[in-house]
Write a protein that holds these residues in place. Structure first.
Motif, PDB file in Angstrom:
ATOM      1  N   MET A  76       0.637  -1.224  -0.142  1.00  0.00           N
ATOM      2  CA  MET A  76      -0.039   0.228  -0.020  1.00  0.00           C
ATOM      3  C   MET A  76       0.840   0.860   0.184  1.00  0.00           C
ATOM      4  O   MET A  76       1.793   1.237   0.642  1.00  0.00           O
ATOM      5  N   THR A  77       0.579   2.021  -0.872  1.00  0.00           N
ATOM      6  CA  THR A  77       1.202   3.469  -1.005  1.00  0.00           C
ATOM      7  C   THR A  77       0.535   4.693  -0.543  1.00  0.00           C
ATOM      8  O   THR A  77       0.977   5.820  -0.428  1.00  0.00           O
ATOM      9  N   ARG A  78      -0.721   4.429  -0.372  1.00  0.00           N
ATOM     10  CA  ARG A  78      -1.741   5.522  -0.162  1.00  0.00           C
ATOM     11  C   ARG A  78      -2.385   5.406   1.029  1.00  0.00           C
ATOM     12  O   ARG A  78      -2.836   4.066   1.320  1.00  0.00           O
ATOM     13  N   PRO A  79      -2.894   6.504   1.774  1.00  0.00           N
ATOM     14  CA  PRO A  79      -3.743   6.086   3.172  1.00  0.00           C
ATOM     15  C   PRO A  79      -5.071   5.678   2.735  1.00  0.00           C
ATOM     16  O   PRO A  79      -5.753   4.598   3.584  1.00  0.00           O
ATOM     17  N   ASP A  80      -5.731   5.746   1.449  1.00  0.00           N
ATOM     18  CA  ASP A  80      -7.097   5.130   1.165  1.00  0.00           C
ATOM     19  C   ASP A  80      -6.802   3.949   0.700  1.00  0.00           C
ATOM     20  O   ASP A  80      -7.956   3.132   0.399  1.00  0.00           O
ATOM     21  N   ASP A  81      -5.855   3.223   0.990  1.00  0.00           N
ATOM     22  CA  ASP A  81      -5.609   1.878   0.100  1.00  0.00           C
ATOM     23  C   ASP A  81      -5.490   0.882   1.677  1.00  0.00           C
ATOM     24  O   ASP A  81      -6.136  -0.377   1.409  1.00  0.00           O
ATOM     25  N   ILE A  82      -5.604   1.423   2.981  1.00  0.00           N
ATOM     26  CA  ILE A  82      -5.587   0.476   3.883  1.00  0.00           C
ATOM     27  C   ILE A  82      -7.189  -0.233   4.215  1.00  0.00           C
ATOM     28  O   ILE A  82      -7.310  -1.352   4.231  1.00  0.00           O
ATOM     29  N   GLY A  83      -8.119   0.647   4.049  1.00  0.00           N
ATOM     30  CA  GLY A  83      -9.372   0.262   4.282  1.00  0.00           C
ATOM     31  C   GLY A  83      -9.790  -0.813   3.468  1.00  0.00           C
ATOM     32  O   GLY A  83     -10.419  -1.897   3.602  1.00  0.00           O
ATOM     33  N   PRO A  84      -9.688  -0.519   2.062  1.00  0.00           N
ATOM     34  CA  PRO A  84      -9.805  -1.880   1.392  1.00  0.00           C
ATOM     35  C   PRO A  84      -9.208  -3.019   1.363  1.00  0.00           C
ATOM     36  O   PRO A  84      -9.638  -4.104   1.407  1.00  0.00           O
ATOM     37  N   ALA A  85      -7.936  -3.019   1.736  1.00  0.00           N
ATOM     38  CA  ALA A  85      -7.032  -4.056   1.964  1.00  0.00           C
ATOM     39  C   ALA A  85      -7.585  -4.812   3.343  1.00  0.00           C
ATOM     40  O   ALA A  85      -7.733  -5.941   3.308  1.00  0.00           O
ATOM     41  N   LEU A  86      -8.142  -4.047   4.275  1.00  0.00           N
ATOM     42  CA  LEU A  86      -8.602  -4.885   5.519  1.00  0.00           C
ATOM     43  C   LEU A  86     -10.129  -5.092   5.132  1.00  0.00           C
ATOM     44  O   LEU A  86     -10.345  -6.248   5.652  1.00  0.00           O
ATOM     45  N   ARG A  87     -10.791  -4.774   4.097  1.00  0.00           N
ATOM     46  CA  ARG A  87     -12.262  -5.062   3.829  1.00  0.00           C
ATOM     47  C   ARG A  87     -11.963  -6.569   3.217  1.00  0.00           C
ATOM     48  O   ARG A  87     -12.529  -7.789   3.506  1.00  0.00           O
ATOM     49  N   GLU A  88     -10.696  -6.806   2.571  1.00  0.00           N
ATOM     50  CA  GLU A  88     -10.484  -8.256   1.850  1.00  0.00           C
ATOM     51  C   GLU A  88     -10.189  -9.097   3.005  1.00  0.00           C
ATOM     52  O   GLU A  88     -10.683 -10.223   3.050  1.00  0.00           O
ATOM     53  N   GLU A  89      -9.420  -8.753   4.040  1.00  0.00           N
ATOM     54  CA  GLU A  89      -9.205  -9.795   5.145  1.00  0.00           C
ATOM     55  C   GLU A  89     -10.655  -9.936   6.021  1.00  0.00           C
ATOM     56  O   GLU A  89     -10.674 -11.016   6.218  1.00  0.00           O
ATOM     57  N   ARG A  90     -11.402  -8.723   6.242  1.00  0.00           N
ATOM     58  CA  ARG A  90     -12.732  -9.413   6.661  1.00  0.00           C
ATOM     59  C   ARG A  90     -13.401 -10.425   6.001  1.00  0.00           C
ATOM     60  O   ARG A  90     -13.936 -11.316   6.578  1.00  0.00           O
ATOM     61  N   LEU A  91     -13.478 -10.181   4.427  1.00  0.00           N
ATOM     62  CA  LEU A  91     -14.339 -11.163   3.913  1.00  0.00           C
ATOM     63  C   LEU A  91     -13.686 -12.623   3.863  1.00  0.00           C
ATOM     64  O   LEU A  91     -14.386 -13.322   3.719  1.00  0.00           O
ATOM     65  N   ALA A  92     -12.418 -12.601   3.799  1.00  0.00           N
ATOM     66  CA  ALA A  92     -11.791 -13.916   3.762  1.00  0.00           C
ATOM     67  C   ALA A  92     -11.828 -14.699   4.984  1.00  0.00           C
ATOM     68  O   ALA A  92     -11.943 -15.788   5.177  1.00  0.00           O
ATOM     69  N   ASP A  93     -11.963 -13.580   6.237  1.00  0.00           N
ATOM     70  CA  ASP A  93     -12.445 -14.202   7.564  1.00  0.00           C
ATOM     71  C   ASP A  93     -14.060 -14.507   7.606  1.00  0.00           C
ATOM     72  O   ASP A  93     -14.357 -15.148   8.662  1.00  0.00           O
ATOM     73  N   GLY A  94     -14.683 -14.212   6.561  1.00  0.00           N
ATOM     74  CA  GLY A  94     -16.200 -14.535   6.680  1.00  0.00           C
ATOM     75  C   GLY A  94     -16.975 -13.741   7.878  1.00  0.00           C
ATOM     76  O   GLY A  94     -17.974 -14.152   8.136  1.00  0.00           O
ATOM     77  N   LEU A  95     -16.376 -12.471   8.188  1.00  0.00           N
ATOM     78  CA  LEU A  95     -17.051 -11.789   9.055  1.00  0.00           C
ATOM     79  C   LEU A  95     -17.925 -10.533   8.252  1.00  0.00           C
ATOM     80  O   LEU A  95     -17.702 -10.077   7.330  1.00  0.00           O
ATOM     81  N   THR A  96     -19.061 -10.272   8.901  1.00  0.00           N
ATOM     82  CA  THR A  96     -19.621  -9.104   8.312  1.00  0.00           C
ATOM     83  C   THR A  96     -19.430  -7.892   8.988  1.00  0.00           C
ATOM     84  O   THR A  96     -18.349  -7.722  10.038  1.00  0.00           O
TER      85      THR A  96
END
Length: 94
Positions: free
Chosen positions: A1-21
């Motif tokens: 990630m190189t921009r501040p607005d990249d972290i949220g979408p990256a963490l969204r991918e982690e949330r989805l991979a974990d099966g969390l709402t």
């Protein structure tokens, strides 16, 4: 990630991979679901660090900082070049 607005979408991918709402993660991280939604969409470029860190902790992932030149090439950083933000922040919790 190189921009501040990249972290949220990256963490969204982690949330989805974990099966969390979003609601479940928001509760685990003690943040609002609406805030989490905006954060995951990359709309919270100046999100408070404590809130971001609670999301990271709730997902049980680590943040690792590397030099941009290493990230661009895909090269592995030397052990001495890795900065573990979670470990650094734990020093302040003691």
């Amino acid at each position: 990630m190189t921009r501040p607005d990249d972290i949220g979408p990256a963490l969204r991918e982690e949330r989805l991979a974990d099966g969390l709402t979003q609601a479940a993660l928001a509760e685990l991280a003690n943040v609002g679901r609406q805030w989490l939604n905006s954060f995951e969409m990359g709309e919270k470029v100046s999100a408070p660090l404590n809130m971001v860190m609670r999301v990271i902790a709730a997902l049980d992932v680590a943040v690792v900082l590397t030099r941009p030149s290493l990230a661009a090439t895909g090269a592995k950083p030397e052990a001495a070049e890795v900065f573990d933000l979670d470990e650094h922040l734990r020093e302040y919790d003691q």
